[in-house]
Every structure is written in structure tokens, then in C-alpha cells.
Design an enzyme around this catalytic site. Structure first.
Site, mmCIF file in Angstrom:
data_model
loop_
_atom_site.group_PDB
_atom_site.id
_atom_site.type_symbol
_atom_site.label_atom_id
_atom_site.label_comp_id
_atom_site.label_asym_id
_atom_site.label_seq_id
_atom_site.Cartn_x
_atom_site.Cartn_y
_atom_site.Cartn_z
ATOM 1 N N LYS A 1 24.868 -4.807 -3.742
ATOM 2 C CA LYS A 1 26.326 -4.875 -3.906
ATOM 3 C C LYS A 1 27.041 -4.315 -2.693
ATOM 4 C CE LYS A 1 25.986 -3.987 -8.889
ATOM 5 N NZ LYS A 1 26.299 -2.973 -9.907
ATOM 6 N N ARG B 1 11.651 3.729 2.962
ATOM 7 C CA ARG B 1 11.331 2.779 4.045
ATOM 8 C C ARG B 1 12.583 1.972 4.336
ATOM 9 N NH1 ARG B 1 6.146 -1.093 4.143
ATOM 10 N NH2 ARG B 1 5.279 0.901 4.806
ATOM 11 N N ARG C 1 0.791 -1.224 0.000
ATOM 12 C CA ARG C 1 0.000 0.000 0.000
ATOM 13 C C ARG C 1 0.828 1.281 0.000
ATOM 14 N NH1 ARG C 1 -2.855 -4.033 1.714
ATOM 15 N NH2 ARG C 1 -0.949 -4.506 2.811
ATOM 16 N N THR C 2 1.833 1.349 0.855
ATOM 17 C CA THR C 2 2.567 2.619 0.951
ATOM 18 C C THR C 2 3.268 2.915 -0.370
ATOM 19 O OG1 THR C 2 2.866 2.193 3.298
ATOM 20 C CG2 THR C 2 4.216 3.927 2.348
ATOM 21 N N HIS D 1 5.675 5.761 11.303
ATOM 22 C CA HIS D 1 5.116 5.643 9.948
ATOM 23 C C HIS D 1 4.159 6.830 9.811
ATOM 24 C CE1 HIS D 1 3.766 4.125 6.235
ATOM 25 N NE2 HIS D 1 3.505 2.878 6.543
HETATM 26 N N1 ASP Z 1 1.867 -1.805 6.651
HETATM 27 C C1 ASP Z 1 2.120 -1.354 7.993
HETATM 28 C C2 ASP Z 1 3.582 -1.023 8.193
HETATM 29 O O1 ASP Z 1 4.336 -1.014 7.249
HETATM 30 C C3 ASP Z 1 1.603 -2.309 9.022
HETATM 31 C C4 ASP Z 1 2.175 -3.705 9.018
HETATM 32 O O2 ASP Z 1 3.104 -4.002 8.264
HETATM 33 O O3 ASP Z 1 1.659 -4.512 9.788
HETATM 34 O O4 ASP Z 1 3.978 -0.740 9.297
#
Ligand code: ASP
Length: 331
Positions: free
Chosen positions: A109, A130, A79-80, A158
Site C-alpha cells: 500500500k 532483507r 534458505r535464509t 549478507h
Molecule cells: N541466497 C544468496 C543471497 O541471497 C545467494 C543468491 O541469491 O545467489 O544472496
């Protein structure tokens, strides 16, 4: 004495694109929810409304045409990453996606995060990152000359998820102040819980934390809640909160954060929200989840109008559109 004002040879105002006010977010890194006071939240939410209306009417616009976003994910994401890409493209911009592909980039690498960031900023106007280490996004942002947006730093924060969570609560229930919000599951490692809880300290809410002993909310965050003077309680049992929660924010036990998998096995299936359980809940309430779910919410809940998690997903795109526009000075 009379003075003559010479006509400028160039009207620079026509050459330099005006930078609109965007509530102080232009050019800013987005690292933590602590950067958002209620005025900024209101600004982002109203922009998100505009984005929703625009998408509903015409699908996309060229507000960010010519801008490039680099999406760099060292941890899995659906999703993100997808919503940032969709957000950028719906605003007419382009994306360098290094999402599912970190293993194919020079990271594999042995390139350092700093060098990867310094490289991407040569191409991109904004970077979404991320990374599994808490604090790493701040470090990356210190190296970068373009804005860096935190898409999850380990068990830290987040922030963009918390913005979309709060927006969803507001959209679904019409208010945030006065609500009773219960968070269920992995409150220790769940970064979305950490960010949302911090954000909620700005509101007059009652908080209920439901978790097994080993997954309780970290003390530093609990202290922020207490310092904010909120009504707060902890319990191990969903039955204690189901009857009067306005929001049930359910989370996945974060398997990848456990060093001892036997311990994960002990706590992984403690909570399951089912349609039977929801017969005890208020008629006007919402069930939310940052997703992915791995058994915490039964599929028989999905058809319940109170199940808000896929609407929550969609709100993520509007919020990220609003944020990208703000950070890139396109208010
Ligand atoms: N998608 C959310 C996160 O990246 C929650 C999860 O992974 O459970 O933190």
C-alpha cells in the site's frame, strides 16, 4: 559501630532474568561482518556446535520461549527465511513471517520501511530484514529499538551467510588458516562473496577470484584484502585454480542486479562445475555454494563427498540459532 544489614524484601535476582555474557552481542544489531572479530566468531561457532548437539538429541528446547521474531523479506528467499524460522522455533520462540508475503502486507500500500519496522517492533523482540537497497538494513536498525539482523541488503552484505560459510569451511576442513579459497562467478554483485571475503581478511588465507571482467570483485573489497596482506590473484578461468583450491566457493550470476539483460546473457553460463572437472581437484577439498544454483554446479557433483552445499544449508540453521540466542541475551 555495628551495622545491621537488612534482608531485602524482594530478591530481585529471582525476578530479573540474568543476562548472560554473550560476547557483547546482546541487544546488538547484526549489520556487517565487520562486527565479528575472531573471539566473537569462536563464540558463535561453539554455540552453533551446542545447537547442533541439542537438535540431534532432542530436536528443540525452550531457551527462547516467549520471544518473537519478525521476519521481513522484501526480496525472495528460501534458505535464509526458512532457517531463521526453524532456528527460532527450535529454540521455543515464535515467528511473524512476512517473507513471501510482502506483497500482501501494507508495504504494497506504499508504507515506508521505517513505518513497517516501527510497527513490527511493537510486537517482536528481534527483526530479520532483507531488502534490495544497500545500506537499508542499517537505516532500519537506526529506527528500531529491538535488534535488527541483516538478511541481505542488495549487493551490500549478507553477514549471517558469511558466518555459516566460514563455519562450514572450519567444520569440513578442520581449519581456516592456511587454506587456498577460490571464489567463482558473480563477485561484483554477490553479497555473500562480499561478506565472506571481508571475514576472511582476519585469517591467513590465499584468495583466488575467478570471474569475467565485468563481474570482478569491487575495488573497495579488493583493497581490504590487499591491506590485510593476503596472497590474492584474479583470473577468468576456473582451470587456473581447480588443481590446488581447498575451497571452491561457487556463486550464481545475480540476474536481478543487471540493468542490461543482454549483458547478463553474455556472462550467465560461463562457469559450470562438473564431476569431470572435479577429477582435477584435490581429494580433500570442498565445493560450496550459497544457493540457489542455476546451472553453476552440475547435478552430477551432488554425490561427490566434496560437495558441501547441503551440509552448508544445515549449518545455517545452527549458526542462526546461536545468533538469535546471543542477540536475545540467552548465552
Ligand atoms: N541466497 C544468496 C543471497 O541471497 C545467494 C543468491 O541469491 O545467489 O544472496
Amino acid at each position: 559501630m555495628q551495622t545491621t544489614i537488612l534482608e531485602p524484601l524482594f530478591n530481585f535476582e529471582n525476578l530479573v532474568k540474568p543476562v548472560h555474557h554473550s560476547n557483547g552481542l546482546t541487544g546488538q544489531d547484526i549489520i556487517s561482518v565487520s562486527q565479528f572479530d575472531r573471539a566473537r566468531l569462536a563464540y558463535i561457532f561453539s554455540r552453533a556446535h551446542e545447537m547442533r548437539e541439542m537438535v540431534g538429541r532432542v530436536g528443540s528446547t525452550d531457551l527462547l520461549r516467549g520471544f518473537i521474531l519478525a521476519c521481513l523479506f522484501y526480496e525472495p528467499s528460501t534458505r535464509t527465511s526458512a532457517s531463521f524460522i526453524a532456528a527460532m522455533e527450535r529454540l521455543g520462540g515464535s515467528v511473524i513471517p512476512i517473507t513471501q508475503g510482502v506483497q500482501f502486507s501494507s508495504v504494497s500500500k506504499g508504507e515506508t520501511l521505517a513505518d513497517t519496522i516501527r510497527t513490527l517492533e511493537q510486537y517482536a523482540d528481534v527483526i530479520v530484514l532483507r531488502h534490495p537497497e544497500t545500506g537499508s538494513v542499517q537505516i532500519a536498525a537506526d529506527y528500531a529499538n529491538v535488534p535488527v539482523i541483516n538478511a541481505g541488503d542488495g549487493i551490500g552484505e549478507h553477514p549471517t551467510q558469511a558466518l555459516l560459510d566460514l563455519f562450514t569451511i572450519q567444520e569440513e576442513l578442520g581449519t581456516i588458516d592456511g587454506l587456498k579459497i577460490a571464489m567463482v562467478g558473480d563477485l561484483r554483485y554477490g553479497r555473500t562473496v562480499h561478506s565472506l571475503t571481508k571475514l576472511l581478511t582476519q585469517y591467513r588465507v590465499s584468495l583466488r577470484f575467478v570471474s569475467p571482467e565485468i563481474l570482478r570483485l569491487p575495488l573497495v573489497i579488493m583493497n581490504e584484502v590487499i591491506d590485510a596482506g593476503l596472497d590474492v590473484r584474479e583470473t577468468h578461468d576456473v582451470a587456473d585454480v581447480i588443481g590446488d583450491a581447498d575451497v571452491l566457493y561457487v556463486t550464481r550470476v545475480q540476474k536481478e542486479r543487471f540493468s542490461d539483460l543482454a549483458q547478463y546473457e553474455e556472462v550467465k553460463n560461463l562457469y559450470e562445475i562438473t564431476s569431470e572437472l572435479l577429477t582435477k581437484a584435490k581429494q580433500k577439498m570442498v565445493v560450496m555454494h550459497p544457493l540457489p544454483r542455476v546451472g553453476e554446479i552440475h547435478y552430477n557433483v551432488d554425490s561427490d563427498p566434496r560437495a558441501a552445499y547441503f551440509r552448508q544449508v544445515k549449518n545455517g540453521m545452527y549458526i542462526r540459532m546461536a545468533l538469535l540466542a546471543a542477540v536475545l541475551g540467552k548465552a
